[in-house]
Scaffold this motif. Structure first.
Motif, PDB file in Angstrom:
ATOM      1  N   TYR A 152     -58.531 -32.907 -47.991  1.00  0.00           N
ATOM      2  CA  TYR A 152     -59.473 -31.719 -48.063  1.00  0.00           C
ATOM      3  C   TYR A 152     -59.142 -30.712 -49.177  1.00  0.00           C
ATOM      4  O   TYR A 152     -59.898 -30.165 -49.956  1.00  0.00           O
ATOM      5  CB  TYR A 152     -59.522 -30.986 -46.580  1.00  0.00           C
ATOM      6  CG  TYR A 152     -60.596 -29.995 -46.537  1.00  0.00           C
ATOM      7  CD1 TYR A 152     -61.912 -29.989 -46.593  1.00  0.00           C
ATOM      8  CD2 TYR A 152     -60.278 -28.475 -46.360  1.00  0.00           C
ATOM      9  CE1 TYR A 152     -62.943 -29.120 -46.381  1.00  0.00           C
ATOM     10  CE2 TYR A 152     -61.092 -27.673 -46.426  1.00  0.00           C
ATOM     11  CZ  TYR A 152     -62.470 -27.801 -46.356  1.00  0.00           C
ATOM     12  OH  TYR A 152     -63.370 -26.693 -46.147  1.00  0.00           O
ATOM     13  N   LYS A 153     -57.884 -30.002 -48.982  1.00  0.00           N
ATOM     14  CA  LYS A 153     -57.265 -29.216 -49.975  1.00  0.00           C
ATOM     15  C   LYS A 153     -57.740 -29.715 -51.454  1.00  0.00           C
ATOM     16  O   LYS A 153     -58.124 -29.038 -52.232  1.00  0.00           O
ATOM     17  CB  LYS A 153     -55.998 -28.847 -49.837  1.00  0.00           C
ATOM     18  CG  LYS A 153     -55.496 -27.810 -50.810  1.00  0.00           C
ATOM     19  CD  LYS A 153     -54.308 -27.055 -50.654  1.00  0.00           C
ATOM     20  CE  LYS A 153     -54.045 -25.805 -51.699  1.00  0.00           C
ATOM     21  NZ  LYS A 153     -54.385 -26.257 -52.972  1.00  0.00           N
ATOM     22  N   ARG A 154     -57.172 -30.943 -51.775  1.00  0.00           N
ATOM     23  CA  ARG A 154     -57.584 -31.247 -53.036  1.00  0.00           C
ATOM     24  C   ARG A 154     -59.091 -31.418 -53.492  1.00  0.00           C
ATOM     25  O   ARG A 154     -59.227 -30.975 -54.577  1.00  0.00           O
ATOM     26  CB  ARG A 154     -56.973 -32.904 -52.992  1.00  0.00           C
ATOM     27  CG  ARG A 154     -55.382 -32.815 -53.349  1.00  0.00           C
ATOM     28  CD  ARG A 154     -54.760 -34.296 -52.924  1.00  0.00           C
ATOM     29  NE  ARG A 154     -55.022 -35.063 -54.300  1.00  0.00           N
ATOM     30  CZ  ARG A 154     -54.606 -36.300 -54.165  1.00  0.00           C
ATOM     31  NH1 ARG A 154     -54.041 -36.893 -53.034  1.00  0.00           N
ATOM     32  NH2 ARG A 154     -54.699 -37.045 -55.290  1.00  0.00           N
ATOM     33  N   ILE A 155     -59.922 -31.826 -52.616  1.00  0.00           N
ATOM     34  CA  ILE A 155     -61.261 -31.934 -53.027  1.00  0.00           C
ATOM     35  C   ILE A 155     -61.740 -30.325 -53.171  1.00  0.00           C
ATOM     36  O   ILE A 155     -62.658 -30.115 -53.939  1.00  0.00           O
ATOM     37  CB  ILE A 155     -62.292 -32.541 -51.855  1.00  0.00           C
ATOM     38  CG1 ILE A 155     -63.406 -33.008 -52.483  1.00  0.00           C
ATOM     39  CG2 ILE A 155     -62.386 -31.941 -50.718  1.00  0.00           C
ATOM     40  CD1 ILE A 155     -63.648 -33.970 -53.631  1.00  0.00           C
ATOM     41  N   ARG A 156     -61.410 -29.537 -52.407  1.00  0.00           N
ATOM     42  CA  ARG A 156     -61.617 -27.900 -52.486  1.00  0.00           C
ATOM     43  C   ARG A 156     -61.196 -27.573 -53.795  1.00  0.00           C
ATOM     44  O   ARG A 156     -61.955 -26.951 -54.823  1.00  0.00           O
ATOM     45  CB  ARG A 156     -61.163 -27.193 -51.605  1.00  0.00           C
ATOM     46  CG  ARG A 156     -61.445 -27.303 -50.071  1.00  0.00           C
ATOM     47  CD  ARG A 156     -62.838 -27.073 -49.615  1.00  0.00           C
ATOM     48  NE  ARG A 156     -63.355 -25.674 -50.087  1.00  0.00           N
ATOM     49  CZ  ARG A 156     -64.641 -25.210 -50.023  1.00  0.00           C
ATOM     50  NH1 ARG A 156     -65.416 -25.846 -49.243  1.00  0.00           N
ATOM     51  NH2 ARG A 156     -65.051 -24.117 -50.597  1.00  0.00           N
ATOM     52  N   ASP A 157     -60.183 -28.062 -54.363  1.00  0.00           N
ATOM     53  CA  ASP A 157     -59.711 -27.789 -55.610  1.00  0.00           C
ATOM     54  C   ASP A 157     -60.387 -28.063 -56.857  1.00  0.00           C
ATOM     55  O   ASP A 157     -60.635 -27.572 -57.852  1.00  0.00           O
ATOM     56  CB  ASP A 157     -58.128 -28.155 -55.762  1.00  0.00           C
ATOM     57  CG  ASP A 157     -57.060 -27.343 -55.091  1.00  0.00           C
ATOM     58  OD1 ASP A 157     -57.702 -26.293 -54.364  1.00  0.00           O
ATOM     59  OD2 ASP A 157     -56.009 -27.482 -54.940  1.00  0.00           O
ATOM     60  N   VAL A 158     -60.633 -29.320 -56.614  1.00  0.00           N
ATOM     61  CA  VAL A 158     -61.619 -30.002 -57.533  1.00  0.00           C
ATOM     62  C   VAL A 158     -62.977 -29.235 -57.718  1.00  0.00           C
ATOM     63  O   VAL A 158     -63.665 -29.130 -58.695  1.00  0.00           O
ATOM     64  CB  VAL A 158     -61.895 -31.607 -57.354  1.00  0.00           C
ATOM     65  CG1 VAL A 158     -62.984 -32.007 -58.320  1.00  0.00           C
ATOM     66  CG2 VAL A 158     -60.659 -32.212 -57.484  1.00  0.00           C
ATOM     67  N   ILE A 159     -63.432 -29.045 -56.423  1.00  0.00           N
ATOM     68  CA  ILE A 159     -65.003 -28.115 -56.638  1.00  0.00           C
ATOM     69  C   ILE A 159     -64.660 -27.015 -57.198  1.00  0.00           C
ATOM     70  O   ILE A 159     -65.755 -26.205 -57.867  1.00  0.00           O
ATOM     71  CB  ILE A 159     -65.368 -28.072 -55.216  1.00  0.00           C
ATOM     72  CG1 ILE A 159     -65.613 -29.326 -54.520  1.00  0.00           C
ATOM     73  CG2 ILE A 159     -66.507 -27.107 -55.028  1.00  0.00           C
ATOM     74  CD1 ILE A 159     -66.018 -29.275 -52.913  1.00  0.00           C
TER      75      ILE A 159
END
Length: 870
Positions: free
Chosen positions: A31-38
């Motif tokens: 979840y943290k990684r996808i937030r960072d990508v966004i």
């Protein structure tokens, strides 16, 4: 498929709120990684709040599962988006594609006229980027077994049944810890244990049942007649061949050597997985022998992780490189788990690459600070405002100075000492006021608490806070105004504290000295300036404080710390020296300890339920067995010279004070290094010191310092615990306001857990860095012959310490392809007899040291005994 989504090639993606919620529920790290990508502007990733949009919101129908409802919500949003984009001018027509790995969802989408692909179909259609295929995760619901393999492992019991079984006591839940020495053995640390079942041994492939180091598993205890003892055999998995299961069974029989009944321990088997704790693993590709093969095995650097099967077309370029691989799943008929290639780190043995591996393997957060974090730093040029002065004392007139190791840029602490009118002495410890710059709950604060500590490698520092703070605004450099938090005592000449007060302040340090410079001033006959006088006063008081502490039973322990001298051009280690400590090191240390104790008492008096403190538990008596035996074995050596010098060698361990005193007495004129060895060995018997929350614990004692209460206050630039302590102290003296998390003991206890973990990992990373630089050092040296002392004796080896290099290593007496000598091990008087030579703990020996780089991934120091000749 997060590794695919993070790839720069993939852009222009919309992630639905429905999907984000599900990811958050399933995996915090992803979840943290996808937030960072966004948040990365170059990727053009957007999240769309479809659940709160009138035209895409849907209700769950009767009899519809929430999974089906969510799939329908996704299809509705895709359709709406397609319609929404129809209004764009013709030449800019944009087509919306749905990527889903859910078979039914894809079929329904196609029926409804939506263009839909699985992730794999889509990635394979991007013919310009064939390398992306390697990064695809194998989507297996345990089911995607490898073709035709026969079933090796028992099935895992489903979670709901496991939870019932744990409730009713049929199964135990615990953390799975694989052994470094032996890949067919592991222990499970049972959670919320009763004392007798703290640790369960698991032996053999089928019983390990696809659990991986750090997973949370359910185990079933075996019947008592099937219990085993921990094996003392070293077994590395060097098999290349998958089909070689028979060979494994032979190896498992080696483990079951006959042992006496007392050695047996509770033994079990893994019946299911409660939570997978996988992370991306560093290591190297073991290329398949088959020509043109796409399937290869990957060997992780961490010996506790099994090999992983991956598919890649770039095996030739990846050979000899350090790479990262993620695990996707472990089917029942596969000897190894399946995974996929994530990224290439660089050539093995290369310094940059190895440092990166070391940081990743010890889970040290080391990426550059994000924009979000940096946005909370003060704007430059920065200066102290009237507002800042409201709750502060102006102490710029005092003769404050700092004393640190050479080259130190993150100066946390400074000191002053002066006589005051009534004949007493005022002493101040001034600590950088980091909590002024880092406010609770913002991105800067969250990043600092996640990092927990600054990590010092041999030639690199991984900062806990951005450099603007660590090396500039919070660093108490000389001749600049700095914000500080001061702890000021009034003392008499016997170093007894008469008054203590704490205040936020502004200081202006008059000198930044190294330990050697400070020592030189104290010893100089000609220097009598204010700073020097202040240092002499501090030094005099420090000696009295130290004496008091030692009389109370504080321990002074030795550790053979080594510093490398780097070549200024190549940054290769050219020389090593063991750290020598000066009086001034001890002077600074005494006042830091005193400040930490004073602050601990203050915050505990003010907040008995939620003070953040540090304790050091007393070791259980059995921890000292080795030390007592070592001292005894030295006392009975049949050699007249030794007999004279060791008569009074008795190590008492009934209290810290008794231990400290017997260590002080253990001197030998014929063997000056003995005392250091005993202290090094004593260090090994100790427990780890830990942070804890005062409302969740009742034993506060710090064993090593012999102090009833202790905390960390003096290094807020490099330790997050100190920032919390600063905040508590600021509230206690009315210099700052509180906030909800600060007075929530459960949140504090959770934070302490993370800080203890980060602390431990930082220590391991530092040791690994020293070990790697030691290897670089010996790479150019060839074979070196040095004096060493035996620290431990084992069944088939001795562990020695080489003082000159502060290096510890193992001398094995069994070597591949060589006849094994006759070995007799005596555990009572720890000794090992090799043929006719008996080796005791603390014996002085000579060894040859060389670097064995035959295994490029695990290069190691090889030691061979030269004297006594065996």
């Amino acid at each position: 498929q997060i590794d695919i989504l993070e790839d720069p090639v993939i852009k222009n993606v919309i992630v639905l709120q429905t999907v984000l919620q599900e990811v958050r529920h399933r995996s915090a790290p992803v979840y943290k990684r996808i937030r960072d990508v966004i948040q990365n502007p170059e990727k053009y990733f957007y999240s769309f709040t479809n659940e709160h949009h009138r035209e895409t919101y849907i209700e769950q129908k009767r009899g519809e599962t929430s999974n089906d409802r969510n799939d329908r919500a996704i299809r509705v949003a895709v359709k709406w988006y397609n319609e929404h984009l129809k209004n764009i001018e013709d030449e800019e027509k944009i087509q919306v594609i749905l990527l889903t790995n859910d078979r039914t969802n894809k079929e329904k989408a196609l029926e409804e006229g939506i263009t839909a692909y699985t992730c794999e179909e889509y990635i394979k259609s991007l013919t310009a980027n064939p390398e992306l295929v390697d990064r695809l995760a194998c989507v297996s619901d345990e089911g995607k077994e490898i073709e035709g393999g026969k079933i090796i492992f028992p099935e895992h019991i489903p979670l709901s049944k496991l939870q019932q079984g744990i409730k009713s006591g049929i199964y135990l839940q615990g953390t799975f810890r694989a052994s470094r020495e032996n890949y067919l053995e592991a222990t499970v640390w049972v959670h919320g244990d009763t004392e007798e079942n703290k640790e369960v041994i698991v032996q053999g492939l089928k019983h390990l049942n696809r659990a991986i180091h750090e997973d949370v598993v359910a185990v079933e205890l075996l019947a008592k007649d099937e219990w085993v003892a921990p094996s003392s055999v070293v077994l590395q998995d060097d098999g290349q061949n998958e089909e070689d299961i028979e060979n494994e069974e032979e190896k498992e029989n080696i483990l079951k050597t006959s042992v006496n009944k007392d050695m047996l321990r509770p033994t079990g088997r893994v019946v299911g997985i409660i939570k997978r704790n996988w992370r991306p693993y560093c290591g190297m590709l073991s290329k398949s022998q088959i020509k043109e093969a796409r399937r290869h095995l990957f060997t992780p650097a961490d010996r506790r992780i099994p090999r992983i099967r991956i598919e890649t077309r770039q095996a030739d370029t990846l050979e000899g490189q350090r790479i990262i691989v993620a695990i996707d799943g472990w089917p029942r008929n596969s000897r190894y788990p399946n995974g996929h290639f994530v990224k290439n780190l660089g050539s093995a043995g290369d310094k940059e690459t190895e440092t990166e591996v070391l940081l990743l393997e010890h889970d040290v957060p080391h990426q550059a600070f994000s924009q979000a974090v940096l946005s909370f730093l003060p704007k430059m040029p920065w200066s102290i405002t009237e507002e800042d002065m409201k709750h502060r004392e102006d102490l710029r007139h005092l003769n404050v100075c700092s004393v640190d190791p050479p080259g130190c840029t993150d100066i946390d602490d400074a000191l002053h000492c002066r006589e005051i009118g009534n004949g007493n002495i005022e002493v101040g410890v001034h600590i950088a006021d980091v909590s002024h710059f880092i406010r609770p709950g913002n991105a800067l604060d969250e990043e600092s608490v996640k990092r927990g500590t600054t990590v010092y490698l041999c030639e690199k520092r991984i900062d806990m806070v951005p450099e603007l703070l660590s090396s500039n605004l919070c660093s108490l450099r000389s001749n600049v105004d700095r914000l500080a938090f001061s702890c000021i005592w009034e003392m008499n000449h016997k170093a007894e504290i008469l008054k203590t007060r704490f205040t936020k302040s502004v200081i202006n340090s008059k000198a930044s000295l190294t330990y050697a410079e400070a020592q030189m001033r104290i010893d100089s006959a000609t220097m009598n300036d204010d700073i020097t006088t202040s240092l002499r006063g501090l030094n005099k008081l420090a000696k009295i404080l130290k004496k008091k502490r030692i009389n109370n039973g504080a321990l002074t322990l030795a550790s053979p710390e080594v510093r490398f001298h780097m070549d200024s051009e190549t940054h290769d280690p050219i020389d090593l020296q063991t750290k020598e400590l000066k009086e001034t090191n001890s002077m600074v240390e005494e006042f830091m300890l005193l400040a930490n104790i004073s602050v601990a008492q203050k915050i505990y008096d003010e907040f008995p339920e939620f003070a953040l403190l540090r304790k050091h538990p007393a070791p259980p008596p059995s921890n000292y067995d080795i030390l007592v035996k070592a001292a005894k074995s030295k006392a009975i050596i049949p050699d007249l010279l030794f007999l004279l010098s060791f008569q009074n060698l008795e190590i008492r361990t009934d209290s810290a004070k008794a231990l400290a005193e017997s260590l002080d007495k253990a001197e030998s004129p014929t063997f000056p290094y003995l005392n250091t060895l005993l202290r090094i060995l004593t260090t090994r018997c100790m427990m780890q010191a830990v942070y804890f929350c005062s409302g969740m614990d009742n034993d506060f004692h710090h064993y090593g310092l012999a102090s009833p209460i202790y905390t960390h206050f003096t290094s807020p630039i490099r330790r997050y615990a100190d920032i919390i302590v600063h905040r508590l102290l600021a509230v206690a003296i009315g210099a700052d306001s509180t906030y909800p998390e600060l007075t929530d003991k459960h949140k504090l206890a959770e934070m302490c857990k993370n800080l203890n973990y980060r602390h431990k990992m930082a220590q391991y990373a530092q040791r690994a860095s020293v070990a790697f630089h030691t290897q670089l050092f010996f790479k150019t040296k060839g074979i070196v012959n040095e004096d060493a002392y035996i620290l431990f004796v084992r069944k088939n080896a001795i562990v020695v310490l080489i003082p000159k290099y502060g290096l510890e290593g193992t001398v094995f007496f069994e070597e591949k392809d060589k006849p094994t000598p006759k070995l007799e091990y005596n555990s009572e008087v720890p000794s090992l007899t090799v043929e006719d030579t008996t080796l005791y703990i603390f014996d002085k020996v000579k060894v040859n040291i060389m670097l064995d780089d035959s295994n490029i991934q695990h290069q190691k120091m090889r030691l061979v005994l030269v004297e006594p000749k065996v």
